[in-house]
Design a protein around this motif. Sequence first.
Motif, PDB file in Angstrom:
ATOM      1  N   GLU A  47       1.025  -1.091  -0.066  1.00 15.05           N
ATOM      2  CA  GLU A  47      -0.076   0.049  -0.037  1.00 15.05           C
ATOM      3  C   GLU A  47       0.976   1.450  -0.006  1.00 15.05           C
ATOM      4  OE1 GLU A  47      -2.874  -0.385   3.310  1.00 15.05           O
ATOM      5  OE2 GLU A  47      -3.628  -1.909   2.395  1.00 15.05           O
ATOM      6  N   ASN A  48       1.842   1.119   0.618  1.00 13.09           N
ATOM      7  CA  ASN A  48       2.651   2.390   0.879  1.00 13.09           C
ATOM      8  C   ASN A  48       4.356   1.847   0.468  1.00 13.09           C
ATOM      9  OD1 ASN A  48       1.089   4.538   1.683  1.00 13.09           O
ATOM     10  ND2 ASN A  48       0.802   3.626   3.461  1.00 13.09           N
ATOM     11  N   PRO A  49       4.698   1.647  -0.540  1.00 14.31           N
ATOM     12  CA  PRO A  49       6.064   0.797  -0.838  1.00 14.31           C
ATOM     13  C   PRO A  49       7.136   1.855  -0.566  1.00 14.31           C
ATOM     14  CG  PRO A  49       4.845   1.606  -2.805  1.00 14.31           C
ATOM     15  CD  PRO A  49       3.962   1.875  -1.780  1.00 14.31           C
ATOM     16  N   LYS A  50       8.080   1.211   0.270  1.00 12.65           N
ATOM     17  CA  LYS A  50       9.337   1.948   0.618  1.00 12.65           C
ATOM     18  C   LYS A  50      10.304   1.296   0.244  1.00 12.65           C
ATOM     19  CE  LYS A  50       6.872   3.847   4.645  1.00 12.65           C
ATOM     20  NZ  LYS A  50       6.299   3.362   5.893  1.00 12.65           N
ATOM     21  N   PRO A  51      11.399   1.778  -0.880  1.00  8.86           N
ATOM     22  CA  PRO A  51      12.413   1.145  -1.427  1.00  8.86           C
ATOM     23  C   PRO A  51      13.533   0.789   0.009  1.00  8.86           C
ATOM     24  CG  PRO A  51      11.807   2.896  -2.937  1.00  8.86           C
ATOM     25  CD  PRO A  51      10.997   2.855  -1.541  1.00  8.86           C
ATOM     26  N   VAL A  52      14.083  -0.338  -0.247  1.00  6.24           N
ATOM     27  CA  VAL A  52      15.165  -0.458   0.516  1.00  6.24           C
ATOM     28  C   VAL A  52      16.490  -0.120  -0.026  1.00  6.24           C
ATOM     29  CG1 VAL A  52      16.624  -2.264   1.821  1.00  6.24           C
ATOM     30  CG2 VAL A  52      14.053  -2.383   1.661  1.00  6.24           C
ATOM     31  N   ASN A  53      17.099   0.609   0.483  1.00  8.99           N
ATOM     32  CA  ASN A  53      18.428   1.401  -0.074  1.00  8.99           C
ATOM     33  C   ASN A  53      18.327   1.975  -1.442  1.00  8.99           C
ATOM     34  OD1 ASN A  53      19.835   0.594   2.070  1.00  8.99           O
ATOM     35  ND2 ASN A  53      20.308  -1.760   1.230  1.00  8.99           N
ATOM     36  N   ARG A  54      17.034   2.369  -1.435  1.00 13.06           N
ATOM     37  CA  ARG A  54      16.837   3.251  -2.754  1.00 13.06           C
ATOM     38  C   ARG A  54      16.134   2.310  -3.864  1.00 13.06           C
ATOM     39  NH1 ARG A  54      22.149   5.805  -3.080  1.00 13.06           N
ATOM     40  NH2 ARG A  54      21.791   4.871  -5.410  1.00 13.06           N
ATOM     41  N   TYR A  55      16.484   1.000  -3.750  1.00 15.32           N
ATOM     42  CA  TYR A  55      15.793   0.022  -4.592  1.00 15.32           C
ATOM     43  C   TYR A  55      14.648  -0.927  -4.202  1.00 15.32           C
ATOM     44  CZ  TYR A  55      20.355   1.137  -6.714  1.00 15.32           C
ATOM     45  OH  TYR A  55      21.502   1.856  -7.165  1.00 15.32           O
ATOM     46  N   LYS A  56      13.817  -1.059  -4.865  1.00 11.40           N
ATOM     47  CA  LYS A  56      12.585  -1.874  -4.734  1.00 11.40           C
ATOM     48  C   LYS A  56      12.797  -3.103  -5.126  1.00 11.40           C
ATOM     49  CE  LYS A  56       7.677  -2.045  -5.187  1.00 11.40           C
ATOM     50  NZ  LYS A  56       6.839  -1.276  -4.199  1.00 11.40           N
ATOM     51  N   THR A  57      12.684  -4.206  -4.235  1.00 11.86           N
ATOM     52  CA  THR A  57      12.844  -5.715  -4.527  1.00 11.86           C
ATOM     53  C   THR A  57      11.468  -6.015  -5.329  1.00 11.86           C
ATOM     54  OG1 THR A  57      13.896  -5.913  -2.537  1.00 11.86           O
ATOM     55  CG2 THR A  57      12.977  -8.002  -3.569  1.00 11.86           C
ATOM     56  N   TRP A  58      11.918  -6.513  -6.549  1.00  9.70           N
ATOM     57  CA  TRP A  58      10.805  -6.843  -7.539  1.00  9.70           C
ATOM     58  C   TRP A  58      10.258  -8.212  -7.160  1.00  9.70           C
ATOM     59  CZ3 TRP A  58      12.064  -5.511 -13.237  1.00  9.70           C
ATOM     60  CH2 TRP A  58      11.902  -4.059 -13.295  1.00  9.70           C
ATOM     61  N   ALA A  59      11.090  -9.177  -6.720  1.00 12.98           N
ATOM     62  CA  ALA A  59      10.604 -10.549  -6.240  1.00 12.98           C
ATOM     63  C   ALA A  59      11.753 -11.206  -5.386  1.00 12.98           C
ATOM     64  CB  ALA A  59      10.276 -11.382  -7.663  1.00 12.98           C
ATOM     65  N   GLN A  60      11.230 -12.186  -4.797  1.00 16.41           N
ATOM     66  CA  GLN A  60      12.373 -12.973  -3.936  1.00 16.41           C
ATOM     67  C   GLN A  60      11.975 -14.587  -3.657  1.00 16.41           C
ATOM     68  OE1 GLN A  60      12.763 -11.717   0.176  1.00 16.41           O
ATOM     69  NE2 GLN A  60      14.613 -11.359  -0.100  1.00 16.41           N
ATOM     70  N   ALA A  61      12.993 -15.302  -3.698  1.00 14.44           N
ATOM     71  CA  ALA A  61      12.670 -16.828  -3.641  1.00 14.44           C
ATOM     72  C   ALA A  61      13.319 -17.045  -2.243  1.00 14.44           C
ATOM     73  CB  ALA A  61      13.375 -17.457  -4.721  1.00 14.44           C
ATOM     74  N   SER A  62      12.758 -17.658  -1.340  1.00 12.56           N
ATOM     75  CA  SER A  62      13.161 -18.468  -0.461  1.00 12.56           C
ATOM     76  C   SER A  62      12.938 -19.727   0.096  1.00 12.56           C
ATOM     77  CB  SER A  62      12.766 -17.626   1.138  1.00 12.56           C
ATOM     78  OG  SER A  62      11.365 -17.497   1.312  1.00 12.56           O
ATOM     79  N   LYS A  63      13.619 -20.494   1.140  1.00 13.55           N
ATOM     80  CA  LYS A  63      13.200 -21.767   1.296  1.00 13.55           C
ATOM     81  C   LYS A  63      12.191 -21.735   2.545  1.00 13.55           C
ATOM     82  CE  LYS A  63      17.275 -23.301   3.915  1.00 13.55           C
ATOM     83  NZ  LYS A  63      18.097 -24.242   4.183  1.00 13.55           N
ATOM     84  N   ILE A  64      11.453 -22.588   2.573  1.00 12.56           N
ATOM     85  CA  ILE A  64      10.666 -22.811   3.803  1.00 12.56           C
ATOM     86  C   ILE A  64      11.435 -23.172   4.848  1.00 12.56           C
ATOM     87  CG2 ILE A  64       8.452 -23.890   4.804  1.00 12.56           C
ATOM     88  CD1 ILE A  64       7.756 -21.905   2.559  1.00 12.56           C
ATOM     89  N   PRO A  65      11.296 -22.553   5.887  1.00 13.94           N
ATOM     90  CA  PRO A  65      12.095 -23.158   7.292  1.00 13.94           C
ATOM     91  C   PRO A  65      11.445 -24.335   7.815  1.00 13.94           C
ATOM     92  CG  PRO A  65      11.422 -20.754   7.524  1.00 13.94           C
ATOM     93  CD  PRO A  65      10.712 -21.312   6.447  1.00 13.94           C
ATOM     94  N   PRO A  66      12.615 -25.357   8.242  1.00  7.23           N
ATOM     95  CA  PRO A  66      12.242 -26.558   8.745  1.00  7.23           C
ATOM     96  C   PRO A  66      10.810 -26.315   9.881  1.00  7.23           C
ATOM     97  CG  PRO A  66      14.578 -26.293   8.586  1.00  7.23           C
ATOM     98  CD  PRO A  66      14.031 -24.945   8.330  1.00  7.23           C
ATOM     99  N   LYS A  67      10.894 -25.500  10.697  1.00  6.83           N
ATOM    100  CA  LYS A  67       9.831 -25.443  11.742  1.00  6.83           C
ATOM    101  C   LYS A  67       8.713 -25.245  11.227  1.00  6.83           C
ATOM    102  CE  LYS A  67      10.567 -20.403  12.750  1.00  6.83           C
ATOM    103  NZ  LYS A  67      11.025 -19.564  14.010  1.00  6.83           N
ATOM    104  N   PHE A  68       8.423 -24.621   9.998  1.00  5.18           N
ATOM    105  CA  PHE A  68       7.020 -24.560   9.326  1.00  5.18           C
ATOM    106  C   PHE A  68       6.616 -25.689   8.384  1.00  5.18           C
ATOM    107  CE2 PHE A  68       8.225 -19.785  10.167  1.00  5.18           C
ATOM    108  CZ  PHE A  68       7.576 -19.935  11.131  1.00  5.18           C
ATOM    109  N   LYS A  69       7.505 -26.594   8.177  1.00  9.20           N
ATOM    110  CA  LYS A  69       7.316 -27.516   7.063  1.00  9.20           C
ATOM    111  C   LYS A  69       6.337 -28.628   7.595  1.00  9.20           C
ATOM    112  CE  LYS A  69       9.622 -29.257   4.043  1.00  9.20           C
ATOM    113  NZ  LYS A  69       9.607 -29.022   2.583  1.00  9.20           N
ATOM    114  N   THR A  70       6.067 -28.617   8.758  1.00  6.58           N
ATOM    115  CA  THR A  70       4.687 -29.559   9.288  1.00  6.58           C
ATOM    116  C   THR A  70       3.523 -28.807   8.949  1.00  6.58           C
ATOM    117  OG1 THR A  70       4.842 -28.586  11.406  1.00  6.58           O
ATOM    118  CG2 THR A  70       6.068 -30.720  11.244  1.00  6.58           C
TER     119      THR A  70
END
Length: 115
Positions: free
Chosen positions: A39-62
């Motif tokens: 709703e109110n995008p705030k770029p980090v270090n003047r750059y906006k992250t367009w997308a991001q991949a991450s792995k699911i942490p083991p504690k959430f796998k269940t």
Amino acid sequence: MSVWKEAPRDVLRMAEELISEHHPHLEGANIAILMKKDENPKPVNRYKTWAQASKIPPKFKTLLHFDFLIWIQEEIWDRLNEDGREALLDHELCHCAYDRDETPVIRHHDFEEFS
């Protein structure tokens, strides 16, 4: 504040096609894809992250039966043409991999030119 929603079917279909054509090591991987709208995008270090991949942490796998999570900034996605969308999604899929023990890992960029 961010609003999250499941990616539309055409995004999921594009991911399936990219995996089939360029990422055979991800065949059968459980990848969640979300769209993020700020709703109110705030770029980090003047750059906006367009997308991001991450792995699911083991504690959430269940709770979450996914190996990876890719989120895409909806405002960016809406501005991209088909080639741009494919390039963005392919880039995020390149971050997703498995180690020798078949454990999900995130691959970092081979080269980071700017800090």
